[in-house]
Design a protein around this motif. Sequence first.
Motif, PDB file in Angstrom:
ATOM      1  N   ASP A   5      19.787   3.142  16.204  1.00  0.00           N
ATOM      2  CA  ASP A   5      20.512   2.812  14.983  1.00  0.00           C
ATOM      3  C   ASP A   5      21.424   1.596  15.126  1.00  0.00           C
ATOM      4  O   ASP A   5      21.724   0.932  14.129  1.00  0.00           O
ATOM      5  N   LEU A   6      21.878   1.324  16.334  1.00  0.00           N
ATOM      6  CA  LEU A   6      22.865   0.266  16.514  1.00  0.00           C
ATOM      7  C   LEU A   6      22.190  -1.112  16.513  1.00  0.00           C
ATOM      8  O   LEU A   6      21.194  -1.325  17.203  1.00  0.00           O
ATOM      9  N   ALA A   7      22.739  -2.045  15.750  1.00  0.00           N
ATOM     10  CA  ALA A   7      22.235  -3.419  15.782  1.00  0.00           C
ATOM     11  C   ALA A   7      22.614  -4.102  17.091  1.00  0.00           C
ATOM     12  O   ALA A   7      21.897  -4.988  17.569  1.00  0.00           O
ATOM     13  N   GLY A   8      23.739  -3.688  17.674  1.00  0.00           N
ATOM     14  CA  GLY A   8      24.142  -4.206  18.972  1.00  0.00           C
ATOM     15  C   GLY A   8      23.476  -3.460  20.105  1.00  0.00           C
ATOM     16  O   GLY A   8      22.470  -2.762  19.916  1.00  0.00           O
ATOM     17  N   ASP A   9      24.038  -3.594  21.306  1.00  0.00           N
ATOM     18  CA  ASP A   9      23.452  -2.991  22.504  1.00  0.00           C
ATOM     19  C   ASP A   9      24.231  -1.752  22.927  1.00  0.00           C
ATOM     20  O   ASP A   9      25.439  -1.638  22.696  1.00  0.00           O
ATOM     21  N   VAL A  10      23.509  -0.848  23.589  1.00  0.00           N
ATOM     22  CA  VAL A  10      24.095   0.384  24.113  1.00  0.00           C
ATOM     23  C   VAL A  10      23.823   0.443  25.604  1.00  0.00           C
ATOM     24  O   VAL A  10      22.692   0.201  26.060  1.00  0.00           O
ATOM     25  N   PHE A  11      24.865   0.765  26.371  1.00  0.00           N
ATOM     26  CA  PHE A  11      24.738   0.873  27.824  1.00  0.00           C
ATOM     27  C   PHE A  11      25.181   2.257  28.276  1.00  0.00           C
ATOM     28  O   PHE A  11      26.248   2.733  27.892  1.00  0.00           O
ATOM     29  N   ALA A  12      24.350   2.879  29.101  1.00  0.00           N
ATOM     30  CA  ALA A  12      24.689   4.110  29.809  1.00  0.00           C
ATOM     31  C   ALA A  12      24.704   3.790  31.303  1.00  0.00           C
ATOM     32  O   ALA A  12      24.221   2.729  31.727  1.00  0.00           O
ATOM     33  N   PRO A  13      25.252   4.671  32.136  1.00  0.00           N
ATOM     34  CA  PRO A  13      25.461   4.330  33.549  1.00  0.00           C
ATOM     35  C   PRO A  13      24.233   3.866  34.308  1.00  0.00           C
ATOM     36  O   PRO A  13      24.354   3.075  35.258  1.00  0.00           O
ATOM     37  N   ASP A  14      23.038   4.303  33.949  1.00  0.00           N
ATOM     38  CA  ASP A  14      21.838   3.899  34.689  1.00  0.00           C
ATOM     39  C   ASP A  14      21.189   2.639  34.131  1.00  0.00           C
ATOM     40  O   ASP A  14      20.160   2.186  34.653  1.00  0.00           O
ATOM     41  N   PRO A  59      32.651   4.739  31.735  1.00  0.00           N
ATOM     42  CA  PRO A  59      32.362   5.434  30.478  1.00  0.00           C
ATOM     43  C   PRO A  59      30.963   6.034  30.492  1.00  0.00           C
ATOM     44  O   PRO A  59      30.065   5.556  31.193  1.00  0.00           O
ATOM     45  N   ALA A  60      30.765   7.062  29.693  1.00  0.00           N
ATOM     46  CA  ALA A  60      29.428   7.629  29.540  1.00  0.00           C
ATOM     47  C   ALA A  60      28.532   6.703  28.729  1.00  0.00           C
ATOM     48  O   ALA A  60      27.326   6.586  29.002  1.00  0.00           O
ATOM     49  N   VAL A  61      29.123   6.036  27.729  1.00  0.00           N
ATOM     50  CA  VAL A  61      28.379   5.153  26.841  1.00  0.00           C
ATOM     51  C   VAL A  61      29.271   3.978  26.453  1.00  0.00           C
ATOM     52  O   VAL A  61      30.457   4.158  26.176  1.00  0.00           O
ATOM     53  N   ILE A  62      28.673   2.785  26.444  1.00  0.00           N
ATOM     54  CA  ILE A  62      29.341   1.592  25.920  1.00  0.00           C
ATOM     55  C   ILE A  62      28.511   1.091  24.751  1.00  0.00           C
ATOM     56  O   ILE A  62      27.322   0.780  24.909  1.00  0.00           O
ATOM     57  N   ALA A  63      29.130   1.026  23.572  1.00  0.00           N
ATOM     58  CA  ALA A  63      28.457   0.541  22.369  1.00  0.00           C
ATOM     59  C   ALA A  63      28.991  -0.848  22.051  1.00  0.00           C
ATOM     60  O   ALA A  63      30.141  -0.995  21.636  1.00  0.00           O
ATOM     61  N   GLN A  64      28.167  -1.867  22.287  1.00  0.00           N
ATOM     62  CA  GLN A  64      28.550  -3.242  21.961  1.00  0.00           C
ATOM     63  C   GLN A  64      28.151  -3.511  20.512  1.00  0.00           C
ATOM     64  O   GLN A  64      26.995  -3.824  20.223  1.00  0.00           O
ATOM     65  N   CYS A  65      29.104  -3.368  19.637  1.00  0.00           N
ATOM     66  CA  CYS A  65      28.829  -3.360  18.195  1.00  0.00           C
ATOM     67  C   CYS A  65      28.664  -4.769  17.649  1.00  0.00           C
ATOM     68  O   CYS A  65      29.370  -5.698  18.047  1.00  0.00           O
ATOM     69  N   ALA A  66      27.746  -4.904  16.706  1.00  0.00           N
ATOM     70  CA  ALA A  66      27.477  -6.193  16.074  1.00  0.00           C
ATOM     71  C   ALA A  66      28.163  -6.330  14.727  1.00  0.00           C
ATOM     72  O   ALA A  66      28.186  -7.424  14.161  1.00  0.00           O
ATOM     73  N   GLY A  67      28.700  -5.268  14.185  1.00  0.00           N
ATOM     74  CA  GLY A  67      29.350  -5.314  12.886  1.00  0.00           C
ATOM     75  C   GLY A  67      30.022  -4.000  12.577  1.00  0.00           C
ATOM     76  O   GLY A  67      29.950  -3.029  13.351  1.00  0.00           O
ATOM     77  N   ALA A  68      30.679  -3.944  11.413  1.00  0.00           N
ATOM     78  CA  ALA A  68      31.450  -2.755  11.043  1.00  0.00           C
ATOM     79  C   ALA A  68      30.566  -1.523  10.930  1.00  0.00           C
ATOM     80  O   ALA A  68      30.992  -0.413  11.291  1.00  0.00           O
ATOM     81  N   SER A  69      29.355  -1.687  10.453  1.00  0.00           N
ATOM     82  CA  SER A  69      28.471  -0.526  10.326  1.00  0.00           C
ATOM     83  C   SER A  69      28.135   0.056  11.697  1.00  0.00           C
ATOM     84  O   SER A  69      27.985   1.277  11.838  1.00  0.00           O
ATOM     85  N   ASP A  70      28.015  -0.806  12.708  1.00  0.00           N
ATOM     86  CA  ASP A  70      27.809  -0.307  14.074  1.00  0.00           C
ATOM     87  C   ASP A  70      29.006   0.507  14.540  1.00  0.00           C
ATOM     88  O   ASP A  70      28.851   1.534  15.233  1.00  0.00           O
ATOM     89  N   VAL A  71      30.203   0.057  14.203  1.00  0.00           N
ATOM     90  CA  VAL A  71      31.407   0.784  14.615  1.00  0.00           C
ATOM     91  C   VAL A  71      31.438   2.165  13.964  1.00  0.00           C
ATOM     92  O   VAL A  71      31.744   3.169  14.619  1.00  0.00           O
TER      93      VAL A  71
END
Length: 460
Positions: A17-26, A45-57
Amino acid sequence: MAPLSKAGTALAALREDLAGDVFAPDDPGYDEARTVFNAMVDRRPAVIAQCAGASDVVTAVRFARELDLPVAVRGGGHSVAGMSLNDGGLVVDLRRMHGVTVHPAARAAHIGGGATMSHLDRACQPHALATTGGRASTTGVGGFVLGGGTGWLDRKFGLAVDNLLGVDLVTADGELVHATAEDHPDLFWGLHGGGGNFGIATSLTLRLHDLPHMSIAFLLYLPERGPEAVRAYRDVIESGPPEASGAALYLTAPPEEFVPPHLVGLLLAGVLLTYAGPEEEMRRLAEPLLAVPHEVEIVTAIPYADLQCMIDDPPGLRNYWSAEYLTGLPDACVDVFCARADSMPVPTATQHLVWPQGGAIASAPGDYPVPYRDAPWAVHPFGMWEDPADDDRVRQWVGDVRADVRPWRTGAVYLNFTGDEGADRVVAGLGADNMRRLGELKRRYDPDNVFRYNHNIKPL
């Protein structure tokens, strides 16, 4: 934390769903994504959500609420206290959201929540416009402004938060709210100093001001000339116009072309006189500083955006900062300030600063939670170093600076320059008279304290 199968399904959906990137530990890139400005901070962190816009947030916050994950928010800049990371939770990373739109006719700028001062200042420079920004181009706009915001222009244009016109905010229930003096005015009040307690600022609108000229005098002195130079700077500021600002400081002489080679790596005193006006006016103002024998002299007109880069803080060092506001800067206070430079860790990137307030800071209207507005001076021990073996020494030195100025301190604190110094310091940074109203706002917008990786306000 949700069961593993539910968490795995939710993470897969977040990636989709995210327009940006998602990072998990592996994931490749995870370690780079979790690296922050302060090398003392090492969290996973368990998850890093690099958001591209307000909808991603919005999507990221709802993901965290579904899995009962703690949420940290990473804006564009320093977060020297390490509050932009957590262990085992979600990090909402806004750094991709760094766009700036300048509206010259309206004297306003619309700024993404992940923008730095460099993004803002460079966008405004072609229009000869500016607003109060941090004293480094790498400072993140969002955290800086919502934490109050002091900089080279604040005596002329007010604190950064005095220039706040609106905030777009994602709340703890994943709703997008627009806060201004007319819309959600209580929330807008709380955002004037309350930082990230009430939600994630996806964008801000700031008032801009005409700034056709900027000029500086930067002088370096042998340390024994420090007391004389600091007194001269104090007198220049206290008798000068609000266009004048800057700082008096001690630092390790850097390996720059303007520093004589025999002084590199040694302790020097310094004065940076900034002036929101033409060079010829600033030169007249700087005469008492130039009269003190000095080793380095730079007196010049300079674009404001370039001034902002002059003392950029290098990333990857260990950081420990603090600050105290002062009732004044009498000779006795100058003496103890200068004497403490003798034990400053040298050679390191550490700096020992005192900066002025007054002018538009003190005269700005409003009852915002900014309890340090009336203080005329502030001291800032600014620890930066490489070797972990120096951790205790630098922390002790920062504490000693604070203890030295106890007879003159107001009790207020600038939270943007402090780490976790306890609940009492949070109250000192927001004002005891404001805490009930802030706590009630917190209960309304974040009753579960989802946004707690900050100088935290508890819900009431």
